[in-house]
Scaffold this motif. Structure first.
Motif, short mmCIF file in Angstrom:
data_model
loop_
_atom_site.label_atom_id
_atom_site.label_comp_id
_atom_site.label_asym_id
_atom_site.label_seq_id
_atom_site.Cartn_x
_atom_site.Cartn_y
_atom_site.Cartn_z
N GLU A 52 -7.03 15.12 3.45
CA GLU A 52 -7.10 15.31 1.99
C GLU A 52 -6.16 14.35 1.25
O GLU A 52 -6.29 14.15 0.04
CB GLU A 52 -6.84 16.78 1.60
CG GLU A 52 -5.50 17.38 2.00
CD GLU A 52 -5.43 17.93 3.43
OE1 GLU A 52 -6.25 17.53 4.30
OE2 GLU A 52 -4.53 18.76 3.68
N ASN A 53 -5.22 13.74 1.97
CA ASN A 53 -4.29 12.80 1.33
C ASN A 53 -4.75 11.34 1.43
O ASN A 53 -4.02 10.42 1.05
CB ASN A 53 -2.90 12.93 1.95
CG ASN A 53 -2.30 14.29 1.66
OD1 ASN A 53 -2.44 14.80 0.55
ND2 ASN A 53 -1.66 14.90 2.65
N LEU A 54 -5.95 11.15 1.96
CA LEU A 54 -6.49 9.79 2.14
C LEU A 54 -6.75 9.12 0.78
O LEU A 54 -7.31 9.75 -0.12
CB LEU A 54 -7.79 9.91 2.93
CG LEU A 54 -8.55 8.64 3.26
CD1 LEU A 54 -7.70 7.70 4.09
CD2 LEU A 54 -9.82 8.99 4.02
N ILE A 55 -6.35 7.86 0.66
CA ILE A 55 -6.61 7.07 -0.55
C ILE A 55 -7.52 5.90 -0.17
O ILE A 55 -7.16 5.07 0.66
CB ILE A 55 -5.30 6.51 -1.16
CG1 ILE A 55 -4.32 7.64 -1.47
CG2 ILE A 55 -5.59 5.69 -2.41
CD1 ILE A 55 -2.90 7.15 -1.82
N LEU A 56 -8.72 5.88 -0.78
CA LEU A 56 -9.72 4.86 -0.45
C LEU A 56 -10.18 4.17 -1.73
O LEU A 56 -10.49 4.84 -2.72
CB LEU A 56 -10.96 5.53 0.13
CG LEU A 56 -11.17 5.64 1.63
CD1 LEU A 56 -12.55 6.21 1.89
CD2 LEU A 56 -11.01 4.30 2.34
N GLY A 78 -1.05 6.85 2.98
CA GLY A 78 -2.35 7.53 2.87
C GLY A 78 -3.52 6.59 2.63
O GLY A 78 -4.68 7.00 2.72
N VAL A 79 -3.22 5.31 2.33
CA VAL A 79 -4.30 4.34 2.07
C VAL A 79 -4.97 3.95 3.40
O VAL A 79 -4.30 3.78 4.41
CB VAL A 79 -3.73 3.07 1.40
CG1 VAL A 79 -4.73 1.91 1.47
CG2 VAL A 79 -3.34 3.35 -0.04
N LYS A 82 -15.45 3.07 0.05
CA LYS A 82 -16.22 4.33 0.19
C LYS A 82 -17.70 4.02 0.37
O LYS A 82 -18.48 4.89 0.73
CB LYS A 82 -16.07 5.19 -1.07
CG LYS A 82 -14.71 5.81 -1.25
CD LYS A 82 -14.69 6.65 -2.52
CE LYS A 82 -13.27 7.09 -2.82
NZ LYS A 82 -13.08 7.49 -4.21
N SER A 141 0.82 -1.22 0.00
CA SER A 141 0.00 0.00 0.00
C SER A 141 0.85 1.26 0.00
O SER A 141 1.92 1.32 0.61
CB SER A 141 -0.89 0.06 1.24
OG SER A 141 -1.63 -1.12 1.40
N HIS A 142 0.30 2.29 -0.66
CA HIS A 142 0.92 3.61 -0.66
C HIS A 142 0.59 4.32 0.66
O HIS A 142 -0.42 4.02 1.31
CB HIS A 142 0.36 4.47 -1.80
CG HIS A 142 0.45 3.80 -3.13
ND1 HIS A 142 1.66 3.47 -3.71
CD2 HIS A 142 -0.52 3.40 -4.00
CE1 HIS A 142 1.43 2.89 -4.86
NE2 HIS A 142 0.12 2.82 -5.07
N ASP A 183 -12.90 2.38 -4.12
CA ASP A 183 -14.35 2.65 -4.24
C ASP A 183 -15.15 1.75 -3.31
O ASP A 183 -16.11 2.18 -2.67
CB ASP A 183 -14.81 2.45 -5.69
CG ASP A 183 -14.37 3.62 -6.55
OD1 ASP A 183 -14.03 4.69 -5.98
OD2 ASP A 183 -14.33 3.45 -7.78
#
Ligand SMILES: Cc1cn([C@H]2C[C@H](O)[C@@H](COP(=O)(O)OP(=O)(O)O[C@H]3O[C@@H](C)C(=O)[C@@H](O)[C@H]3O)O2)c(=O)[nH]c1=O
Length: 190
Positions: A167-171, A59-60, A176, A56-57, A173
């Protein structure tokens, strides 16, 4: 230097934070993070059915997941990088029902978390990371399920400041659009 397996209690009955066996010398380190015999001697019967890894990057968030019907205990360790790992107790008859606890798991501290059956689990990735899972039950896609990471009934305090803000969160779909705890409770606990 030798660090032996160490089993530490958490806020939850049945969940443990574990220091793996680690022997260091001039070459580097030898790490053993699962031993059926040592786990059993410490009261943990873990049926090892599947092992997988996620990459994972920063922010994930992968959360808050669990498998219904074929409940799945898992041993989780961050083998590269650093994550803030969260578990939530979904056992209605437990004194800690709906409570959450967070743990920093990192390449450096080597801590691993034993997540029992009937817990939701997830993490926020604080550095590019690889997380390993040793699962006690095989994967059943039809029972793969989850609750939103920001569910108000849980109120998990994710350390978003450590990724430079929400704002740097990576989710993904799929994460979500997970159900709320209320929807889960209505459908499966009543
Ligand atoms: C979890 C899992 C997924 N898959 C498939 C389904 C999908 O096509 C692809 C990626 O799966 P996901 O998007 O569900 O991966 P991910 O969101 O990383 O799911 C994981 O999240 C953490 C927090 C957990 O606790 C794990 O138990 C698991 O739920 O891999 C398997 O084949 N076997 C598995 O055991």
């Amino acid at each position: 230097m030798i660090q032996k397996f160490e089993f530490c209690k958490t806020d939850f009955e049945g969940a443990y934070l574990i220091k793996p066996f680690c022997a260091t010398d001039i070459r580097g380190a030898f790490i053993k993070d699962y031993s059926k015999e040592v786990f059993e001697a410490n009261g943990l019967e873990h049926n090892l059915a599947e092992v997988f890894y996620t990459v994972s990057h920063k922010g994930v968030i992968r959360a808050l997941h669990f498998q219904r019907v074929h409940e799945q205990a898992k041993l989780v360790r961050c083998i590269k990088g650093k994550v803030f790992d969260v578990i939530v107790d979904l056992r209605p008859d437990s004194p800690t029902f709906k409570k959450w606890q967070g743990f920093y798991l990192s390449e450096e501290n080597m801590n691993e978390l034993y997540v029992p059956e009937h817990f939701a689990h997830g993490y926020l990735v604080l550095e590019p990371s690889v997380v390993s899972y040793k699962c006690g039950e095989k994967f059943y896609g039809e029972y793969d399920d989850g609750i939103m990471y920001n569910d108000p009934d849980f109120g998990v305090e994710w350390p978003f400041d450590e990724i430079g803000g929400i704002e740097n969160l990576i989710l993904a779909d799929k994460d979500k659009n997970l159900q709320s705890f209320k929807e889960f409770e209505e459908k499966y606990l009543k």
